[in-house]
Motif scaffolding. Structure first.
Motif, PDB file in Angstrom:
ATOM      1  N   THR A  79       0.835  -1.200   0.000  1.00 11.41           N
ATOM      2  CA  THR A  79       0.000   0.000   0.000  1.00 11.41           C
ATOM      3  C   THR A  79       0.868   1.248   0.000  1.00 11.41           C
ATOM      4  OG1 THR A  79      -1.585  -1.205   1.347  1.00 11.41           O
ATOM      5  CG2 THR A  79      -1.866   1.176   1.195  1.00 11.41           C
ATOM      6  N   ALA A  80       1.877   1.215   0.848  1.00 12.36           N
ATOM      7  CA  ALA A  80       2.731   2.381   0.944  1.00 12.36           C
ATOM      8  C   ALA A  80       3.377   2.687  -0.403  1.00 12.36           C
ATOM      9  CB  ALA A  80       3.796   2.154   2.009  1.00 12.36           C
ATOM     10  N   ALA A  81       3.882   1.639  -1.021  1.00 16.33           N
ATOM     11  CA  ALA A  81       4.543   1.845  -2.312  1.00 16.33           C
ATOM     12  C   ALA A  81       3.540   2.370  -3.331  1.00 16.33           C
ATOM     13  CB  ALA A  81       5.150   0.526  -2.783  1.00 16.33           C
ATOM     14  N   LEU A  82       2.394   1.731  -3.341  1.00 19.00           N
ATOM     15  CA  LEU A  82       1.364   2.113  -4.298  1.00 19.00           C
ATOM     16  C   LEU A  82       0.949   3.557  -4.056  1.00 19.00           C
ATOM     17  CD1 LEU A  82      -0.156   0.652  -6.517  1.00 19.00           C
ATOM     18  CD2 LEU A  82      -1.941   0.118  -4.876  1.00 19.00           C
ATOM     19  N   GLY A  83       0.797   3.889  -2.782  1.00 18.96           N
ATOM     20  CA  GLY A  83       0.376   5.243  -2.431  1.00 18.96           C
ATOM     21  C   GLY A  83       1.385   6.272  -2.892  1.00 18.96           C
ATOM     22  N   ALA A  84       2.622   5.986  -2.620  1.00 16.78           N
ATOM     23  CA  ALA A  84       3.643   6.925  -3.035  1.00 16.78           C
ATOM     24  C   ALA A  84       3.612   7.110  -4.543  1.00 16.78           C
ATOM     25  CB  ALA A  84       5.008   6.418  -2.582  1.00 16.78           C
TER      26      ALA A  84
END
Lengths: 633, 252, 518, 98, 501
Positions: free
Chosen positions: B154-159
């Motif tokens: 999620t974090a990667a996707l969000g960034a």
């Protein structure tokens, strides 16, 4: 002697006594529902139903006479009106009610006939006859009812008819106001009557005469006194007795036949009927009886005084009506000794007062509906028949020897004198004043100089109006003697109301009688000098304090206004204000308060994330603190 | 005893650093203060038989997370310093009241708790801290561990979503850019050449010095606006530079 | 002990619904990475919907065919019990519905990285770009929602909380229009969310210190046995409560809700208002009943106060709102308060707990559907600049579009708890449990708050039906099939649950009957 | 000693909390949140030793992972809003209110 | 035959049907037809009711929500039967009277008539419900159609009035909900069936609290002083037809509820609170009448008269004598006809002139004698003139109350005088006197309007002279109710020899 037993009856004219009520009722219904289609024959239908009713009454009367005196209380059952309270209501035909029936239907029919002429040019004549019929029906129900509920139905029914008829010319604000006033003042009386009926019901669990009266003695003195006084309140309202008299004078706004029929001959006497009918209760409650007599005397004087000062012919007659009913109430308050005189005077008064009113109507008819006597004068030549009949009525009412009033009124005075000298002498005084104001009325109207205004062309009324006058004046002449001499009426009535311990004897030259006659003569002579021989000013002189007092109906209206109307209006305004600002104000204020607190509270939501964090932080601290507190409890 | 000394030293340091984090005007200082706290805590972890965590603290937290913070700080503008004047009415007052209250509540609450002597991790760590942790993580807490992957994805996707912009047209080449520069020069007379560098002298070898034109005046093009603004605030701005900036301001 | 680790047992079948969702999310990410742009949406939508439907089917299958497990799964990390299955089913359906809404219209920003109003954004808009990452993000969030109420220890709960929240933080900031508001919502939600999860964590730490374990069951046993450390327990429980109450938006932790609901893209608001609330309540009830069940004499008065405050704040503040979404947010706060009434309605008897729990579950279903429907309607009332948020724009909608206004009015009546709508039975179930649990005063406050709340629902109806329409009123978008389906489903649910709630009540009952596994 | 560690952790947590309330720079606010998480970790580690099991350390480890993920998302959001508004002050983001 | 369900079902299906009709005129005719069918069915049912049979007849009971112990249970006793009859009679009349009402504001005609039928279904349901919960459901749900009728089709202040009406009633209803829930859990019977709940609450304190919960809801609905202020607003703003259903039927649910639920479920509390309730009623009687006198708006005036009348009804209910109870029940029916007639005729008048203010009228009798005449009859029924059915009920209530509460009955009886003042004064100001310029061209009642008024007046007259058919049905039910409260009528001080005994 006690009243007779109630006997259930069927068959014959008495068996169909309900027809008396039904016939005029149907007439009224047809005329009201039929609308303009019945305009053409409406008045005739009205007269026919009234006459038919009269015929039934006569037949019932004849049938009743056929029974032995002790069996003359015939009850007929009709139907369950209010299950539990007024089960198996019916009609009661006895000497008392049949007397009333004859009066109502008889005089009523005459007035119906008279009205054909009187109302000939009124566009609402059909409606008028409908109301008259309605009245007759209600009045008959009132007197024929064998229980208090049905009596009350008739009681209010006549009130309604009276309301409709007083306000018949409803486009006149004064008429509309008078009608409303009559109804409301009557309602005050009805309120008393209603409570009286409730007391009877609570005490006896019955409202039927046949059940209540035999048991009446079992009730406590207090209860009976209360019932008596409450019934008296009702009687005061309907019969325009003090202190509920104020409506009657205003009621003269109605067409004159109405004044004759309702506000002189029949309806206003309902109070007397009620007291006599409930005689058993009153006789068991002396205090109540005393109050009745006091009210009667006070009213007879008050009415007489009012009558002396009125220039309006109808209002003067209305004052006289008040006064005469005062006599009846006085007599009714005395007990069995007075009942027969009360009712007899009621009947004769019905005749001669109707005669006088219709005569006055005839005069007004001739004078373009002018009612101010100061604008009459010297009418005796212009309208001879009216004059003659009016004169008879006049003589009857002042108690001219051998005319009806002489017998009946003197009977009352004698009985009162025997009962209580003060009451008696006051009644005598009343008779004297009667002599004055009635003479004043006659002199101002028929004697003296012409004081007519404008295009007045007085003429004699048509036959349809004069014939009833003639018949009524015949009654005014003979009826009194017929009823009183030999206690004929008292004996006839006794099965219904009982007999006094000793029968009165008619004494033509009693002291009281002579004094009365003398006083009446003095009054008449005084009136002759003031109004017959002297010039009558066109505008009423200011007069003394007493005159003003009488003119303003003894300040009755002023008193009502000061005591009830003003405070009432004030109370109404206060209540409306309180409702809008007080109760509704609290509700709206609460809503506004929540809305306002919402408006203020939402400011907490400042939009700054740090404030939100602060609230979380503080909240967390509070939560922890609260937990501590709770946990360590 | 050794633990006590370590604790007290590091406790004082970390509290001061934490206060510094909260109250220093400059975000960078705050970041550095946070670093100090984290390092102190790492040591405290180590002292409390958590060598693995101490390492992770230094590598992940101080190494990665702090770097990320600093990176973003640079991106946002390292020069911006917070004004410490409070604008929300009552905020600071209540914040401090609540903070003190909270600290008192926690401190008193915990301080008053009767706490037995620590059981110590000797038993738990008998196979070594890392293997024991591993066993726990991969058995009892394996599900949480797996789910954490979702977090990281999620974090990667969000960034990516927030920062990455997909190119929809071909990237301009050197050639395109220089062509564009000259077209601009032709149309508006805009200088196609690069801006002049800062002045470099024997006395000054810094980018905060403006270059001098042949006539000895300052070249406005070479003035670093950001630095100039800083110096203006500090009052160390050279008068001639100030004059030029003034002129430029009026020229607009 | 020579370094060998016993392989953990994981009941894949039990966890299948969750795994399907997570799996689909990861597949989604892969699609994002490898599929060409023009295909992505076409793959994402069915993938997402299918995975949610599949997860739902698996949940049903689990509950119906395999019976309700009596032991925690995945080494005691996840408790798939009756309530959890019921909540899963609810969340999955609500998420499915929300996804329909998400795909329905162009709610999301074309290029999140572009500065609002910049040329880049223009260009992205022009090209019709769209962030298809939304779908995997939603799936991750849903996965978190599934895990959160089923978490059997506080670590899993914390991780689940973050798994649920992080995608939502992102999604909040992706509204297509009013991007400033949207980004602000994201930043607020994120900062406050992180702040509150710190509290949650600290609470966990203290409870761990108290009980020596983070297993809810072990904490529960410790509550009865450990002595002398009550302060740790109290503070820990309170701080844990802060984190949980924040998620459900209970006062005084409600402040984020209106701002975030207003700023977020409406479909995401719908997802948050339904799914997140359901998940958070599930977790709250599990933590308080299972973990702190022995402590109910302590937490009940505290939650009492919180419930009262929440109901009052939610109802009162909503009165003066002029923004439809903000109003619904406050209404959601008030409903959170009503639900808390149910949480408090525990008792010593299992039957009482079961009835309270089933009441909460039913309420959650009822409220979830209605709220999704309401937000779906909000997406359909459009102005030139997007959704017509300001209430004054809704004036006279009843004349312009009677059907839509009627449906919305119906939802509002359901929120207000008028009989023959689902909201009534929800409220009834909860209040009834509370009364038999002895929380009568709370119910009275709840009732008064309902009356106040009714005011603002009614006010919207007044606006829509009794006011004359604005001259240039908003246009009603012809709904896409997805949105229409959402609205239809919501109406259906609201009607059916309002007229014949028995089947769902039965389900909730049987779910609640088993209570929580420990 | 346990108490000392715990009090330190509480202190750091409270300071972090106050920091969130008083600082306006979103990044600093976020750093304060990180401080709070670190305080939690200290408590976990302390309790792990106190209770004699490693669960606390495991949790602390997870917290670090979660925090890392959170930082990524958080900073991404902050950068985005900074690019829009040219301001990292959280007070500037206050359009949504009342 | 499931009579009651049929009635409800026909109304509901009719309501749905109306919305499907595409043509406004057809929709109206359809509504009228449906309401007449319902009336016919109701009469058919009433004919089969045996007054001395079981207490509840035509009973149907099905499980609705077993989880809550809720049933779909309907049945009628004498009290409910006459009130259902009242509803069934009034609806066709209102439909006919409202023929053009909905068109005035250019709002959906079909919706209006559909709402009327929905309301009819709920009115029948609320009186027929034998399950307390079902009663509550109807009690609350009923508000919604009325809310829309007032809010969408009412006068200038309609939304204020509608919201006030709804919130007021809702608030009361919610208090009642608490009491309903508490009743369920305290009784612990696991059912909401009225018959199972009677007598289960023994503790007097509990009874008192629960009583208050129910009573306040009913007092707001009825409306009893001081909870009445919503009524004048609602009734004045509602279209005349809706006002009739509101005041004529909906509000009766309040007094009906007092009689059915407050008394039977909480007998001890009812006795305890009797002085309070009767005091409020008496205040309401006098106060409502006095405030009515001061009104300048015709519909508000009529609304306030109803406040006064509801005082009589509530007093009759709580006097707890057979006569008062039966009188109060009869009063509910009569008041529906009487106020119905008043509102409808006032509505005709207002529609013609376009003003509710009394001051804008004068001398209408001259131009529209039939209108004036019927208005007078309706007014006279409002002041309980003997010969009209309202008299019978007022007489019974007062006499019945007098048996036990002498002073209250006497004060209440002053309402008789005040009623004369407010009615006749209004009549005088509108109908009598010189004809006002603005009303000179008013047409008289047309055929449709006569068809509206005639049945009402006919009923008033028929039951005025022959209330036995109604009372025969009401009496056993009231006696049964009172015996379950275990009160007896006071014995007469002086027993009399009844005829025929």
């Amino acid at each position: 002697m006690e009243p007779a037993e109630f006997i259930t009856h069927s068959g014959g004219a008495i068996g169909v006594a309900w027809l008396m009520i039904a016939l005029p009722l149907v007439g009224a219904a047809v005329l009201l529902l039929g609308g303009r289609r019945t305009d053409r024959f409406g008045h005739l239908l009205g007269v026919v139903t009234a006459l038919a009713s009269f015929v039934v009454a006569v037949l019932a009367f004849v049938q009743l006479l056929g029974f032995a005196p002790g069996e003359r209380r015939r009850g007929i059952a009709l139907y369950d009106f209010i299950p539990g309270m007024a089960t198996k209501v019916g009609l009661l035909v006895d000497p008392l009610s049949i007397s009333f029936c004859l009066l109502i239907t008889g005089v009523g029919s005459l007035i119906h006939i008279y009205s054909i002429g009187y109302m000939a040019h009124d566009p609402g004549r059909r409606r008028f006859f409908a109301y008259l019929n309605l009245f007759v029906a209600a009045m008959l129900l009132l007197v024929l009812a064998d229980n208090y509920v049905a009596l009350f139905v008739g009681w209010e029914g006549v009130g309604l008819a009276s309301y409709l008829l007083i306000g018949f010319w409803q486009h006149k604000p004064s008429a509309a106001t008078a009608a409303k006033k009559a109804f409301i003042v009557n309602r005050v009386g009805d309120f008393g009557l209603l409570i009286g009926i409730f007391t009877i019901f609570a005490t006896f669990h019955s409202l039927k005469f046949a059940e209540v009266f035999p048991a009446a003695h079992g009730a406590s003195q207090g209860t009976l006194t209360a019932i008596g006084l409450l019934l008296l309140v009702g009687a005061c309202g309907k019969s325009a007795q003090l202190p509920l008299q104020s409506w009657l004078l205003d009621a003269m706004e109605g067409p004159t036949p109405v004044s004759a029929l309702i506000h002189a001959a029949t309806m206003v006497t309902a109070g007397v009927y009620l007291i006599v009918r409930s005689g058993v209760i009153f006789q068991a409650a002396e205090t109540a009886q005393l109050v009745v007599t006091i009210v009667g005397v006070a009213t007879l004087l008050a009415g007489a005084i009012i009558g002396t000062a009125k220039d309006d012919i109808k209002k003067a007659l209305a004052g006289s009506t008040m006064s005469q009913i005062g006599y009846m109430v006085l007599a009714a308050g005395i007990g069995p000794a007075g009942y027969a005189f009360a009712i007899a005077h009621l009947i004769t008064h019905g005749f001669f007062k109707a005669d006088l009113f219709l005569g006055a109507g005839s005069v007004m008819h001739a004078m373009n509906d002018e009612v101010n006597m100061r604008k009459y004068g010297a009418l005796r030549k212009a309208m001879p028949v009216t004059f003659a009949t009016f004169l008879i009525g006049y003589l009857a009412i002042i108690g001219f020897p051998l005319l009806s009033g002489y017998f009946t009124k003197d009977g009352i005075i004698e009985t009162a004198m025997e009962h209580n000298a003060i009451l008696g002498w006051l009644a005598v005084l009343g008779a004297g004043i009667t002599g004055f104001y009635m003479s004043r009325l006659v002199f101002m109207t028929f004697f003296g100089a012409k004081r007519w205004e404008g295009d007045a062309h007085p003429h004699e009324s048509p036959a349809v109006m004069t014939w009833p006058l003639i018949i009524l004046s015949a009654g005014a002449i003979f009826l009194g003697g017929f009823l009183i001499v030999g206690n004929r009426f008292m004996t006839f009535l006794s099965p219904a109301v009982g007999l006094p311990e000793h029968l009165p004897e008619f004494n033509p030259v009693s002291l009281t009688g002579l004094v009365t006659l003398a006083l009446v003569a003095v009054g008449a002579v005084f009136a002759w000098f003031r109004y017959g021989a002297a010039e009558v000013p066109a505008v009423a002189p200011r007069g003394s304090f007493l005159t003003a007092f009488a003119r303003r109906d003894l300040y009755g209206d002023a008193l009502n206004e000061a005591l009830f109307m003003r405070p009432g209006q004030w109370l109404t305004r206060l209540a409306v204000f309180f409702d809008n600002r007080g109760i509704d104000g609290v509700v709206n204020g609460l809503a506004a308060g929540i809305g306002g607190s919402s408006g203020r509270l939402r400011r907490i939501q400042t939009g700054f994330v740090r404030s939100y964090a602060l609230s979380i932080f503080v909240g967390a601290a509070l939560l922890v603190g609260a937990w501590f507190v709770v946990g360590n409890l | 005893m050794g633990e006590s000394i370590t604790f007290w030293v590091l406790a004082v340091v970390s509290v001061i650093a934490a206060l510094g984090l909260v109250f220093s005007r400059r975000a960078v200082y705050s970041a550095l203060m946070l670093g100090v706290v984290m390092l102190s805590l790492a040591v405290l972890y180590a002292v409390q038989d958590a060598p693995f965590l101490a390492a992770v603290q230094i590598i992940v937290y101080t190494g990665a997370v702090m770097m990320l913070f600093l990176f973003v700080l640079m991106l946002v503008g390292v020069d911006s310093s917070d004004s410490l004047v409070e604008t929300i009415r009552g905020q600071r007052f209540w914040a401090i009241v609540a903070g003190l209250g909270f600290a008192a509540l926690l401190g008193l609450g915990i301080g008053n708790t009767l706490i037995a002597a620590p059981k110590g991790l000797a038993v738990a760590n008998q196979n070594g801290n890392v293997p024991s942790l591993a066993e726990l993580i991969f058995t009892r807490h394996v599900f949480a561990f797996e789910v954490t992957s979702a977090l990281l994805i999620t974090a990667a996707l969000g960034a990516m979503v927030l920062a990455h912009r997909e190119r929809t047209e071909p990237k301009p080449t050197q050639r395109d850019l220089s062509r564009a520069r000259f077209v601009e020069f032709g149309r508006h007379g805009k200088n196609p050449a690069p801006l002049p560098g800062p002045g470099t002298y024997a006395r000054h070898n810094a980018i905060d010095m403006p270059a001098l034109l042949p006539d000895g005046t300052v070249s406005p093009l070479s003035v670093n606006r950001v630095i100039a603004r800083h110096e203006a605030e500090e009052g160390t701005l050279a008068p001639e530079v100030a004059q030029i900036l003034q002129q430029e301001e009026e020229g607009k | 002990m020579n370094g060998t680790i016993q392989a953990p047992t994981i009941e894949y079948a039990l966890l299948a619904p969750m795994l399907v969702v997570f799996g689909a999310a990861i597949v989604g990410v892969l699609v994002e990475a490898f599929a060409p742009r023009y295909l992505r949406s076409a793959i994402h939508v069915p993938l997402t919907l299918l995975s949610l439907a599949g997860a739902f089917a698996l949940t049903i299958w689990q509950a119906a065919a395999k019976g309700i497990p009596t032991k925690a799964a995945a080494m005691g990390a996840v408790a798939v019990d009756g309530p959890a299955l019921f909540i899963w089913g609810t969340i999955l359906v609500l998420a499915f519905v929300s996804v329909l809404l998400i795909k329905g219209e162009d709610h999301f920003v074309a290029a999140a990285s572009a500065v609002p109003g910049s040329a880049e954004e223009e260009q992205a808009l022009h090209e019709g770009a769209a962030h298809s990452e939304i779908y995997p993000l939603v799936l991750f969030a849903v996965g978190g929602m599934l895990l959160f109420p089923a978490a059997n220890d506080l670590l899993v709960a914390f991780v689940a909380l973050e798994v649920m929240s992080l995608p939502l933080y992102l999604l909040c900031g992706l509204a297509r229009r009013r991007r400033l508001l949207s980004q602000e919502a994201a930043v607020k939600y994120f900062l406050l969310g992180a702040f509150s999860s710190a509290f949650f964590l600290y609470g966990t730490a203290l409870l761990y210190g108290y009980a020596g374990s983070i297993d809810l069951a072990k904490i529960s046993t410790a509550v009865g046995s450990v002595g002398g450390q009550d302060t740790l327990l109290y503070i820990g429980a309170a701080m844990l409560g802060v984190g949980l109450l924040f998620k459900i938006g209970a006062a005084p932790f409600q402040a984020w809700k209106p701002d975030v609901y207003q700023g977020a893209p409406t479909p995401i608001t719908a997802l948050m208002a339904s799914g997140t609330l359901v998940a958070a309540f599930g977790a709250l009830v599990r933590v308080f009943w299972v973990g702190l069940g022995g402590l109910d004499w302590d937490w009940r008065p505290v939650l009492y106060g919180v419930a009262i405050l929440t109901m009052v704040v939610g109802a009162v503040l909503a009165i003066t709102q002029t923004d439809i979404k903000r109003m619904l947010a406050y209404s959601s706060i008030a409903h959170g308060g009503f639900l808390l009434v149910g949480v408090i309605a525990t008792g010593k008897a299992a039957a009482q707990n079961a009835s309270a729990l089933s009441g909460i579950l039913f309420y959650l279903v009822a409220y979830g559907f209605t709220t999704v429907g309401a937000f779906a309607v909000v997406t359909m009332v459009r102005d030139a600049g997007g959704e017509a948020w300001h209430l004054s724009r809704w004036a006279g909608l009843g004349k312009r579009s009677p059907l839509l206004a009627g449906i919305f009015a119906f939802f509002l009546l359901a929120f207000a708890g008028i009989p023959l709508t689902s909201g009534f039975f929800g409220k009834y179930a909860v209040f009834q449990a509370a009364v038999s649990g002895g929380a009568l005063p709370l119910v009275i406050v709840g009732v008064v708050a309902s009356a106040v709340a009714a005011f603002f629902y009614v006010r919207v109806i007044v606006l829509m039906f009794f006011s004359d329409p604005a001259a240039d009123g908003p246009s009603i978008v012809l709904p896409s099939r997805g949105t229409a389906a959402v609205v239809g489903l919501a109406v259906l649910a609201t009607v059916v649950l309002g007229v014949y709630p028995q089947p769902v009540l039965d389900l909730a009952h049987s779910a609640a009957q088993s209570l929580f596994v420990r | 000693m346990t108490t000392h560690y715990l009090v330190l952790s509480a202190l750091l947590f409270a300071i972090g909390g106050v920091g969130v309330l008083v600082r306006r720079n979103a990044i600093v606010v976020f750093m304060c949140v990180e401080l709070m998480l670190n305080a939690c970790n200290l408590a976990f580690v302390t309790f792990a030793r106190q209770n004699g099991n490693l669960d606390g350390q495991v949790i602390a480890f997870f917290v670090m992972i979660v925090a890392a993920a959170e930082v990524v998302i958080g900073l991404a959001i902050i950068v985005t809003i900074f690019r829009t508004r040219r301001s990292a002050s959280v007070d500037d983001a206050s359009l949504l209110k009342y | 035959m499931p009579w009651l369900s049929t009635l409800i079902g026909v109304s509901v299906l009719g309501a749905l049907g109306v919305t499907l009709v595409r043509n406004d005129k057809l929709a109206k005719q359809f509504t009228l037809a449906v309401s007449l069918v319902v009336l016919a069915l109701t009469v058919a049912m009433a004919v089969q009711f045996s007054p001395n049979g079981d207490k509840f007849q035509f009973a149907e009971t099905y499980n609705w929500i077993p989880a809550f112990g809720v049933h779909y249970g309907v049945a009628v006793d004498g009290i409910a039967l006459v009130l259902i009859l009242l509803s069934a009679v009034l609806v066709p009349i209102v439909v006919l009277a409202s023929w053009h009402d909905a068109e005035a504001g250019k709002r959906s005609v079909r919706t209006y008539f559909s709402l009327i039928l929905v309301l009819e279904a709920m009115m029948i349901g609320v009186f027929a419900a034998t399950d307390v919960f079902l009663f509550y459901v109807f009690f609350e749900a009923m508000l919604i159609p009325m809310y829309f009728m007032i809010g969408s089709y009412g006068g200038a202040q309609r939304s204020y009035a509608a919201v006030k009406f709804l919130l007021y009633s809702l608030f009361g209803g919610l208090l009642m909900l608490v009491a309903v829930i508490a009743l369920y859990s305290i009784a612990g019977k696991g059912t909401f069936m009225f018959s199972d709940l009677v007598g289960t609450i023994q503790d007097v304190t509990t009874q008192k609290w629960l009583f208050l919960g129910f009573f306040i809801a009913f007092a707001i609905k009825a409306p009893l002083w001081p909870f009445h202020t919503w009524l004048p607003d609602a009734a004045a703003q509602a279209p005349a037809g809706a006002a009739v259903l509101l005041v004529g039927v909906l509000d009766k649910v309040g007094t009906y509820g007092m009689l059915r639920f407050c008394l039977e479920l909480f007998p001890e509390a009812a006795k305890f609170f009797t002085p309070l309730v009767i005091t409020l009623s008496v205040i309401g009687i006098v106060y409502g009448a006095i405030v009515a006198i001061g009104q300048t708006d015709m519909k508000r005036l009529i609304a306030y008269t109803s406040v006064s009348h509801f005082g009589f009804i509530a007093m009759g209910v709580f006097a707890m004598t057979t006569n008062a109870g039966a009188g109060a029940t009869l009063y509910m029916v009569n008041h529906g006809f009487s106020t119905g007639a008043l509102f409808l005729i006032a509505g005709f008048l207002i529609n013609r002139r376009g003003s509710q203010y009394i001051a804008d009228y004068g001398g209408v009798q001259k131009v529209a004698p039939v209108l004036a005449g019927t208005f007078l009859v309706a007014g006279l029924s409002s002041l309980s003139l003997p010969g009209l059915s309202t008299f019978v009920s007022e007489f019974m209530v007062l006499a019945g109350t007098y048996e036990k509460h002498l002073v209250f009955a006497v004060i209440a009886a002053t309402g008789v005088i005040l009623a004369a003042i407010y009615i006749l004064w209004m009549y005088q100001r509108t109908m009598n006197g010189p004809t006002a310029e603005s009303v000179k061209t008013l047409p008289d009642l047309n055929a449709r309007e006569k068809w509206v008024v005639t049945p009402l007046i006919a009923l008033l007259l028929v039951f005025g002279f022959y209330p036995k058919p109604l009372l025969d049905v009401i009496h056993p039910a009231v006696k049964d109710t009172l015996s379950s409260v275990s009160v007896t009528d006071p014995a007469p001080a002086v027993p009399v020899a009844k005829e025929g005994q």
